[in-house]
Design a protein around this motif. Structure first.
Motif, PDB file in Angstrom:
ATOM      1  N   SER A   1       0.829  -1.205   0.000  1.00 33.18           N
ATOM      2  CA  SER A   1       0.000   0.000   0.000  1.00 33.18           C
ATOM      3  C   SER A   1       0.864   1.256   0.000  1.00 33.18           C
ATOM      4  CB  SER A   1      -0.920  -0.005   1.228  1.00 33.18           C
ATOM      5  OG  SER A   1      -1.728  -1.155   1.244  1.00 33.18           O
TER       6      SER A   1
ATOM      7  N   ALA B   1       2.305   1.747  -3.559  1.00 34.57           N
ATOM      8  CA  ALA B   1       1.270   2.180  -4.500  1.00 34.57           C
ATOM      9  C   ALA B   1       0.925   3.645  -4.284  1.00 34.57           C
ATOM     10  CB  ALA B   1       0.026   1.308  -4.347  1.00 34.57           C
TER      11      ALA B   1
ATOM     12  N   ASN C   1       1.381  -5.602  -5.734  1.00 35.68           N
ATOM     13  CA  ASN C   1       0.992  -5.469  -4.335  1.00 35.68           C
ATOM     14  C   ASN C   1      -0.095  -6.470  -3.965  1.00 35.68           C
ATOM     15  OD1 ASN C   1       0.643  -4.412  -1.752  1.00 35.68           O
ATOM     16  ND2 ASN C   1      -0.886  -2.950  -2.460  1.00 35.68           N
ATOM     17  N   THR C   2      -1.161  -6.514  -4.772  1.00 35.86           N
ATOM     18  CA  THR C   2      -2.296  -7.387  -4.455  1.00 35.86           C
ATOM     19  C   THR C   2      -1.902  -8.859  -4.486  1.00 35.86           C
ATOM     20  OG1 THR C   2      -3.818  -5.750  -5.372  1.00 35.86           O
ATOM     21  CG2 THR C   2      -4.645  -7.987  -5.122  1.00 35.86           C
TER      22      THR C   2
ATOM     23  N   PRO D   1      -7.490  -3.027 -11.526  1.00 33.52           N
ATOM     24  CA  PRO D   1      -6.506  -2.146 -12.170  1.00 33.52           C
ATOM     25  C   PRO D   1      -6.259  -2.499 -13.631  1.00 33.52           C
ATOM     26  CG  PRO D   1      -5.432  -3.609 -10.599  1.00 33.52           C
ATOM     27  CD  PRO D   1      -6.896  -3.754 -10.378  1.00 33.52           C
TER      28      PRO D   1
ATOM     29  N   CYS E   1       1.052   2.576 -12.490  1.00 37.18           N
ATOM     30  CA  CYS E   1       0.172   2.409 -11.324  1.00 37.18           C
ATOM     31  C   CYS E   1      -0.435   1.015 -11.291  1.00 37.18           C
ATOM     32  CB  CYS E   1      -0.938   3.466 -11.361  1.00 37.18           C
ATOM     33  SG  CYS E   1      -0.373   5.167 -11.132  1.00 37.18           S
ATOM     34  N   THR E   2      -0.836   0.519 -12.457  1.00 37.25           N
ATOM     35  CA  THR E   2      -1.416  -0.823 -12.527  1.00 37.25           C
ATOM     36  C   THR E   2      -0.402  -1.882 -12.123  1.00 37.25           C
ATOM     37  OG1 THR E   2      -2.955  -0.165 -14.259  1.00 37.25           O
ATOM     38  CG2 THR E   2      -2.471  -2.494 -14.082  1.00 37.25           C
TER      39      THR E   2
ATOM     40  N   ALA F   1      -0.150  -1.974  -8.431  1.00 34.39           N
ATOM     41  CA  ALA F   1      -1.326  -2.591  -7.818  1.00 34.39           C
ATOM     42  C   ALA F   1      -1.311  -4.098  -7.989  1.00 34.39           C
ATOM     43  CB  ALA F   1      -2.592  -1.996  -8.422  1.00 34.39           C
TER      44      ALA F   1
ATOM     45  N   SER G   1      -8.786  -0.082  -4.141  1.00 30.45           N
ATOM     46  CA  SER G   1      -8.858  -1.532  -4.339  1.00 30.45           C
ATOM     47  C   SER G   1      -7.908  -2.261  -3.396  1.00 30.45           C
ATOM     48  CB  SER G   1      -8.529  -1.866  -5.793  1.00 30.45           C
ATOM     49  OG  SER G   1      -8.503  -3.255  -6.000  1.00 30.45           O
ATOM     50  N   THR G   2      -6.717  -1.705  -3.208  1.00 28.71           N
ATOM     51  CA  THR G   2      -5.732  -2.344  -2.331  1.00 28.71           C
ATOM     52  C   THR G   2      -6.223  -2.390  -0.893  1.00 28.71           C
ATOM     53  OG1 THR G   2      -3.927  -1.603  -3.753  1.00 28.71           O
ATOM     54  CG2 THR G   2      -3.358  -2.226  -1.511  1.00 28.71           C
TER      55      THR G   2
ATOM     56  N   VAL H   1      -6.620   2.441  -7.576  1.00 33.62           N
ATOM     57  CA  VAL H   1      -5.683   1.391  -7.164  1.00 33.62           C
ATOM     58  C   VAL H   1      -5.581   1.316  -5.643  1.00 33.62           C
ATOM     59  CG1 VAL H   1      -3.240   0.818  -7.110  1.00 33.62           C
ATOM     60  CG2 VAL H   1      -4.339   1.332  -9.285  1.00 33.62           C
TER      61      VAL H   1
END
Length: 837
Positions: A19, A22, A726-727, A490, A719-720, A723, A276-277, A273
């Motif tokens: 997080s 991002a 990270n996810t 994303p 950015c995608t 995300a 969503s995270t 993003v």
């Protein structure tokens, strides 16, 4: 509470690191684009250049001013008029005056060095002036003497490269023709132009109109002598820069639009993003929240804990992002200037508000994302601590359903309304960049509901194959809806943006190319070259003398109208010979006849408020003259390139900038082509065929619009990527026990890793399908607008761009899932299976 927050962040550091990265990346991008955007607002104006040493400069006013019931309205004039001879004579009585004339003067000079006898192939693009005005800059002779005869010139020189020297014989091309001249003197260049100075009489012969007048007299006396209604501007001090060519204004407007768009999309993608995270992070911690509820934690305490974590992450990540943005901004500005998107002197200023804005935006985004998720955390029941299955049941609350449906309704309803009222508004850059956002947001909000059927569809073929992998991918994807949605969202945003932006631009470019192919029926087209030099008058005369050639000469100008007594609206216009227009063009006429165009008439398009043939409209021409013209014909709006047509008498001072040539019926095309190319070679004019002209004027790979789109899509893709990584790292790290069970059931490590990678790729595929659906709707709206405007061309789908975006996302997703899974599988399966959070 703070103790719990600290311990939770230490225990689930993977979640918070993702997080943090991002959000920091999003804030950094916003800060960098914001700092560059601020530089366009406060860009320092150049000081006077050509007239820095002139006491007073008189020139025709460069703005149209019209009094309306709501105040005075102003618009820049396309072609300010000259200083008329009676005014020059009147001002000469006040003191010494110097006439300035500016015209193209291309120089072909000899090479320097051992091959000095060979001529240099490329002409040096310069501007011509009379020598007496050189002192206004001021220019000073560094060698030789001033020009004294028609065949003599003085030139500016610069450091390095080919340098002209006193005594050189050069060929100079001017609007009056080509000729050999002798360099009798040189002056040091001042950086803002490369000039050729002629004698005063020679410059007046080449360019009779007086562009500006330097007056050595008191400015008050000059204004008194001119009077209030002379149409002249008296420039002194810093205002003298207005007499210089404005080289930066249009470029800065483009930079402003590009950076504003980039900043807006960065904010949009980053907010989506991060939201969503945080949503996935809260959903993944339901067992932890259930345990806390079991030991007595209240819903309010859980919500405050989640918000406190978000605030801590938001503050730290936003501070790091602002620091990164401050250091990335100079690189961004330099890159834009190097790519030609910004003027050469574009540089950062000292504004700090973009850093503050980016910082507090990041904190607000993190807090808002947490607030949207903490309600779910507070509703976690103590029984969640006893759940062993990872099946997502109720994945969307009623509030999210309502928000998604309202946003979708707006995303569909607003374009539908625009199609019914003003289809042309949908083709503007602001519209096709901002309009799709509502539809993208609506689909992203509905992602938890949409992913299950789409995932079932994508996994149906693999599930029919031998082996358990396909079935496991299908079931894991369907049961882990929140995980799949967090990965797909994303990707949906990026694919939808990539397809919509690049597809819309490509579709509009194809539509304009189709219009140009249809409207231009000439066999040959002559336009200004790379340096913007107009066709030589000698070529026009030679072309008109070619037997079998129908020559149409046109000028680019503008006309301005006052709409509803409140706003001045300027339209692009072309001044043409009505008798020859029909021979070289096939314009989309919806009413009236082009043959009725004369000096008292005008051809308009359907965007005008008054479009009834025969009505009279009051317009201001390119030089500010007011006149009343009769509407002779009306053209379809099309993509906006179907402008206004007037006759040369109403050109408003515009020069020739295009020549269309048609081979007459019965004439020999080869003979006409040979004669035209001979005339072009003699006057340094390039004659192109219709096909070559259409190809040359189409968009190229380095077109500024495409370069700007690549920059915007690069931001979205970055950015995608953050995300996704990270996810998937969070999700895979939390699936250690699931992976251990598979290993205990007999699956090999390679099989488990292939399963994890396949699930990640399927989630990316779900996002790509949903994003493609959103893009298809947006592109159909554009196609509908073009159809209503009378343009017949198909939709251009950027398959190459979409393929690269999806492939990059799939590769990154697979790596982000496989790497933490492989690390988790290093622990013995029995230990993982028995582990508890």
């Amino acid at each position: 509470m703070l103790t719990h927050v600290r311990s939770g962040m230490r225990r689930r550091w993977v979640t918070f690191v993702g997080s943090f990265v991002a959000l920091a990346l999003g804030v950094g991008l916003m800060a960098a684009t914001g700092l560059a955007l601020a530089a366009t607002f406060g860009a320092p104006e150049r000081g006077p250049e050509r007239f820095a040493a002139a006491p007073v400069v008189v020139r025709a006013t460069d703005h149209l001013r019209v009094d309306t019931p709501t105040g005075t309205r102003s618009k820049p004039l396309r072609h300010p008029g000259p200083v008329r001879a009676p005014i020059a004579d009147r001002l000469a009585a006040l003191g010494r005056t110097v006439e300035d004339r500016t015209f193209p003067a291309d120089v072909t000079a000899p090479r320097t060095g051992p091959d000095a006898e060979e001529p240099r192939t490329g002409p040096d693009a310069r501007v011509g002036h009379p020598w007496p005005v050189a002192a206004a800059a001021p220019y000073r002779l560094t060698s030789g003497r001033p020009p004294a005869a028609p065949g003599e010139v003085v030139v500016t020189t610069g450091p390095g490269g080919d340098r002209l020297r006193t005594g050189d014989r050069v060929r100079v091309r001017t609007p009056a023709g080509n000729g050999l001249r002798t360099v009798v003197g040189t002056v040091a260049g001042r950086g803002f132009e490369d000039a050729v100075f002629f004698t005063r009489d020679e410059a007046a012969r080449i360019s009779p109109a007086i562009d500006a007048l330097v007056v050595h007299a008191d400015a008050t006396a000059v204004r008194r002598a001119l009077g209030p209604d002379s149409g002249m501007d008296v420039l002194t001090g810093h205002d003298r820069r207005r007499a210089d060519p404005d080289r930066d204004a249009r470029a800065l407007v483009s930079v402003n639009a590009l950076l504003g768009t980039a900043a807006g999309i960065t904010l949009f993608v980053s907010a989506a993003v991060v939201a969503s995270t945080f949503s996935f992070a809260v959903a993944a911690r339901r067992r932890e929240f259930g345990l806390l509820r079991t030991v007595g934690a209240t819903p309010g305490q859980l919500r405050r804990a989640v918000c406190a974590e978000a605030v801590v992450i938001g503050v730290l990540a936003s501070a790091a992002g602002a620091w990164l943005g401050a250091r990335a901004a100079p690189l961004l500005v330099g890159r834009m200037a190097g790519a030609g998107l910004a003027p050469p002197g574009f540089a950062l200023g000292d504004a700090s508000w973009p850093l503050h804005t980016a910082f507090w935006t990041g904190v607000s985004v993190a807090t808002a994302a947490a607030l949207a998720s903490c309600h779910r955390a507070g509703r976690t029941a103590p029984t969640e601590a006893l759940r062993e299955a990872a099946v997502d049941s109720r994945v969307m609350p009623v509030s999210r359903w309502a928000t998604a449906l309202l946003v979708l309704l707006a995303g569909v309803g607003l374009p539908a309304l625009a199609l019914a009222v003003d289809p042309g508004d949908l083709l503007g850059r602001k519209s096709y960049v901002t309009r799709p956002m509502l539809l993208i947001v609506g689909c992203a909000l509905l992602a938890p509901v949409l992913v299950r059927p789409v995932a079932r569809l994508l996994t149906w073929p693999p599930a029919r194959l031998p082996g358990a992998t396909g079935v496991l991918v299908r079931e894991n994807t369907a049961t882990g809806v929140r995980r799949t949605a967090a990965v797909a969202a994303p990707v949906l945003i990026t694919v939808a943006l990539a397809a919509t932006l690049t597809g819309t631009v490509a579709t509009l470019e194809e539509a304009r190319a189709t219009e140009a192919r249809t409207a231009t029926t000439a066999d040959f087209v002559v336009t200004p070259g790379p340096r913007g030099r107009p066709p030589a008058p000698a070529f026009v005369e030679a072309a008109r003398s070619v037997e079998g050639a129908v020559v149409s000469v046109s000028r680019s100008t503008a006309v301005t109208v006052l709409e509803e007594d409140t706003a001045l609206v300027t339209s692009e216009a072309r001044a043409v010979d009505p008798a020859r227009l029909a021979a070289v063009s096939d314009l989309p006429v919806t009413a009236g006849r082009l043959a009725d165009l004369d000096d008292d008439a005008i051809v308009v398009n359907e965007e005008w408020l008054t479009t009834r043939v025969g009505d009279r409209v009051t317009v201001w021409l390119g030089d500010g003259r007011r006149t009343s013209l009769r509407i002779a014909a009306v053209l379809a709006t099309g993509t906006g390139d179907n402008g206004v047509y007037v006759t040369p008498r109403n050109a408003g001072g515009a020069g020739v900038d295009r020549i269309d040539i048609k081979v007459a019926e019965g004439a020999d095309p080869r003979a006409v082509a040979a004669a035209l190319h001979t005339a072009g070679a003699a006057t340094d004019t390039r004659v192109t065929t219709r096909a070559a002209w259409l190809a040359a004027n189409g968009p190229g790979p380095d077109d500024p619009t495409r370069t700007g789109l690549r920059m915007i899509l690069g931001i979205a893709l970055l950015c995608t990527a953050t995300a996704l990584a990270n996810t998937l790292v969070m999700a895979t790290s939390d699936r250690g026990r699931d992976l251990a069970v598979l290993r205990l059931a007999g699956a090999t490590t390679a099989q488990v890793l292939r399963l994890v990678a396949a699930e990640a790729v399927v989630a990316v595929g779900v996002g790509a399908v949903l994003g493609g659906g959103v893009a298809a709707v947006n592109l159909l709206v554009v196609r509908g607008a073009l159809a209503l405007l009378g343009v017949t061309s198909g939709i251009v789908v950027p398959w190459g761009t979409l393929g690269l975006v999806v492939a990059a996302a799939a590769l990154l997703a697979a790596l982000s899932a496989v790497l933490p899974a492989s690390l988790a599988l290093r622990t013995r399966p029995v230990e993982l299976a028995g582990a508890r959070e």
